[in-house]
Write a protein that holds these residues in place. Structure first.
Motif, PDB file in Angstrom:
ATOM      1  N   ILE A 203       0.843  -1.196   0.000  1.00 26.43           N
ATOM      2  CA  ILE A 203       0.000   0.000   0.000  1.00 26.43           C
ATOM      3  C   ILE A 203       0.878   1.246   0.000  1.00 26.43           C
ATOM      4  N   TRP A 204       0.590   2.162  -0.919  1.00 25.14           N
ATOM      5  CA  TRP A 204       1.236   3.481  -0.956  1.00 25.14           C
ATOM      6  C   TRP A 204       0.168   4.534  -0.683  1.00 25.14           C
ATOM      7  N   THR A 205       0.431   5.459   0.239  1.00 21.34           N
ATOM      8  CA  THR A 205      -0.531   6.529   0.534  1.00 21.34           C
ATOM      9  C   THR A 205       0.110   7.899   0.319  1.00 21.34           C
ATOM     10  N   ASN A 206      -0.739   8.928   0.293  1.00 18.39           N
ATOM     11  CA  ASN A 206      -0.254  10.295   0.043  1.00 18.39           C
ATOM     12  C   ASN A 206       0.165  11.026   1.317  1.00 18.39           C
ATOM     13  N   GLY A 207       0.212  10.326   2.442  1.00 23.83           N
ATOM     14  CA  GLY A 207       0.640  10.946   3.688  1.00 23.83           C
ATOM     15  C   GLY A 207      -0.493  11.432   4.568  1.00 23.83           C
ATOM     16  N   SER A 208      -1.712  11.503   4.027  1.00 18.37           N
ATOM     17  CA  SER A 208      -2.840  11.938   4.850  1.00 18.37           C
ATOM     18  C   SER A 208      -3.266  10.854   5.831  1.00 18.37           C
ATOM     19  N   LEU A 209      -2.849   9.624   5.574  1.00 18.11           N
ATOM     20  CA  LEU A 209      -2.989   8.537   6.520  1.00 18.11           C
ATOM     21  C   LEU A 209      -1.921   7.499   6.220  1.00 18.11           C
ATOM     22  N   THR A 210      -1.599   6.656   7.185  1.00 19.51           N
ATOM     23  CA  THR A 210      -0.560   5.652   6.999  1.00 19.51           C
ATOM     24  C   THR A 210      -1.143   4.437   6.287  1.00 19.51           C
ATOM     25  N   PRO A 211      -0.305   3.592   5.696  1.00 17.71           N
ATOM     26  CA  PRO A 211      -0.820   2.364   5.079  1.00 17.71           C
ATOM     27  C   PRO A 211      -1.603   1.490   6.054  1.00 17.71           C
ATOM     28  N   LYS A 212      -1.159   1.423   7.309  1.00 17.58           N
ATOM     29  CA  LYS A 212      -1.894   0.630   8.303  1.00 17.58           C
ATOM     30  C   LYS A 212      -3.274   1.217   8.550  1.00 17.58           C
ATOM     31  N   GLU A 213      -3.376   2.554   8.652  1.00 17.34           N
ATOM     32  CA  GLU A 213      -4.671   3.193   8.828  1.00 17.34           C
ATOM     33  C   GLU A 213      -5.570   2.950   7.621  1.00 17.34           C
TER      34      GLU A 213
END
Length: 337
Positions: A203-213
């Motif tokens: 999972i890659w996210t934009n920083g607004s939430l973590t991959p675990k979240e």
């Protein structure tokens, strides 16, 4: 490392985070595994999780910008290096984090010369910027730049249309997806009928939430989607043309309200606020946003009225009935004299 266990039949499923890193303020990466799974289960879970990660998680974006005395989107402003269109594209890239519902207003008001970045955005208290260094524009002369902004929390893509241009403001294509990418892969081991699988999720996210979240939120959203099947009552199913159809409970109290005299019964209804009941946060916020503050306000709404509310879903009707214990409320303080 994170490790959790879930009992399924006689097997104990175990998941853990095997890699987690922040490549930048706007790029987080996480790798997770789930095992042991029976043959075929890894693909079932992987496909569902990927779709939920990319399509079911809400994010926050700038969806509209208003400039003073600008004739069209492709105008240039004296003293600003970028055109209006380029500024809009830069605003589209701003990454925000929030728990708001509906829309909020924000603004930019700066004086040049100088570089305008995300830190110059004046935000409501429920919103924060992930990366304050994100570039917006460069003022080359001592001019004032004032931009009115609209911020919204939603999911998926929202594409601007010509009819959305109003009052000198310009809609911005919104990509609400906080998950930039998600992949799954499968490792099989064992022989014959004993073959088992391990599911790998990236999972890659934009920083607004973590991959675990993101993983937790996608899982909760999938569960919410399947809850109606778990609670479908047999008597609500009827056979028509050899096909089963589900009859949804109709949530309306107009007939009962018509019998209530406008005396102390109506006053009592208006004195019971929805804050007193243990409603889920999303359901509570939906009702508040549509000015439903008391039990009287709620009972004046039909199921059709509620389903027209943004973010409101059919399973919320059952949650309201269960949480408010509406029958109990009627038979205690409002019994017929």
């Amino acid at each position: 490392m994170v490790r959790e266990k879930v009992r399924v039949s006689t097997r104990t499923l175990q998941w853990k985070c095997v890699e987690s890193r922040a490549d930048s303020k706007r790029l987080y990466y996480g790798r997770f595994i789930l095992s042991p799974l029976m043959k075929g289960q890894a693909d079932t879970i992987g496909i569902a999780m990927r779709r939920a990660l990319l399509g079911e998680i809400e994010g926050t974006c700038i969806t509209r910008a208003k400039f003073e005395k600008i004739p069209h989107e492709y105008s240039t402003i004296v003293g600003i290096q970028e055109s209006v269109h380029e500024i809009l594209m830069n605003l589209k890239e701003i990454v925000l984090r929030s728990n708001l519902y509906g829309t909020r207003n924000a603004s930019i008001c700066v004086k040049g010369p100088g570089c305008v970045t995300a830190q110059d955005i004046i935000l409501p208290t429920s919103v924060e910027i992930v990366d304050n260094t994100q570039y917006i524009a460069n003022l080359t002369e001592p001019i004032h730049l004032c931009i009115g902004l609209q911020i919204e929390r939603n999911r998926g893509y929202h594409i601007k249309t010509p009819k959305n241009f109003q009052d000198g403001s310009y809609p911005i294509d919104a990509v609400f997806m906080p998950v930039r990418n998600a992949n799954h892969s499968i490792h099989s081991y064992g022989n014959g009928n004993e073959k088992q699988e391990i599911l790998f999720l990236e999972i890659w996210t934009n920083g607004s939430l973590t991959p675990k979240e993101a993983l937790h939120e996608a899982s909760r959203n999938l569960i919410d989607l399947f809850i109606p099947f778990l609670h479908a009552e047999e008597e609500n199913l009827h056979l028509e043309n050899n096909q089963y159809k589900v009859t949804l409970p109709f949530f309306t109290f107009h007939d009962r309200l018509a019998k209530l005299r406008k005396t102390k019964k109506e006053i009592a209804l208006k004195s019971i606020f929805i804050d007193q009941f243990e409603l889920p946060p999303r359901t509570y916020n939906c009702l508040k946003r549509y000015n439903i503050h008391t039990l009287f306000d709620l009972l004046n709404k039909s199921q059709e009225d509620l389903m027209k509310m943004e973010y409101f879903r059919i399973e919320d009707v059952k949650q309201i009935l269960d949480s408010l214990e509406i029958e109990k409320a009627f038979h205690n303080p409002f019994t017929e004299e």
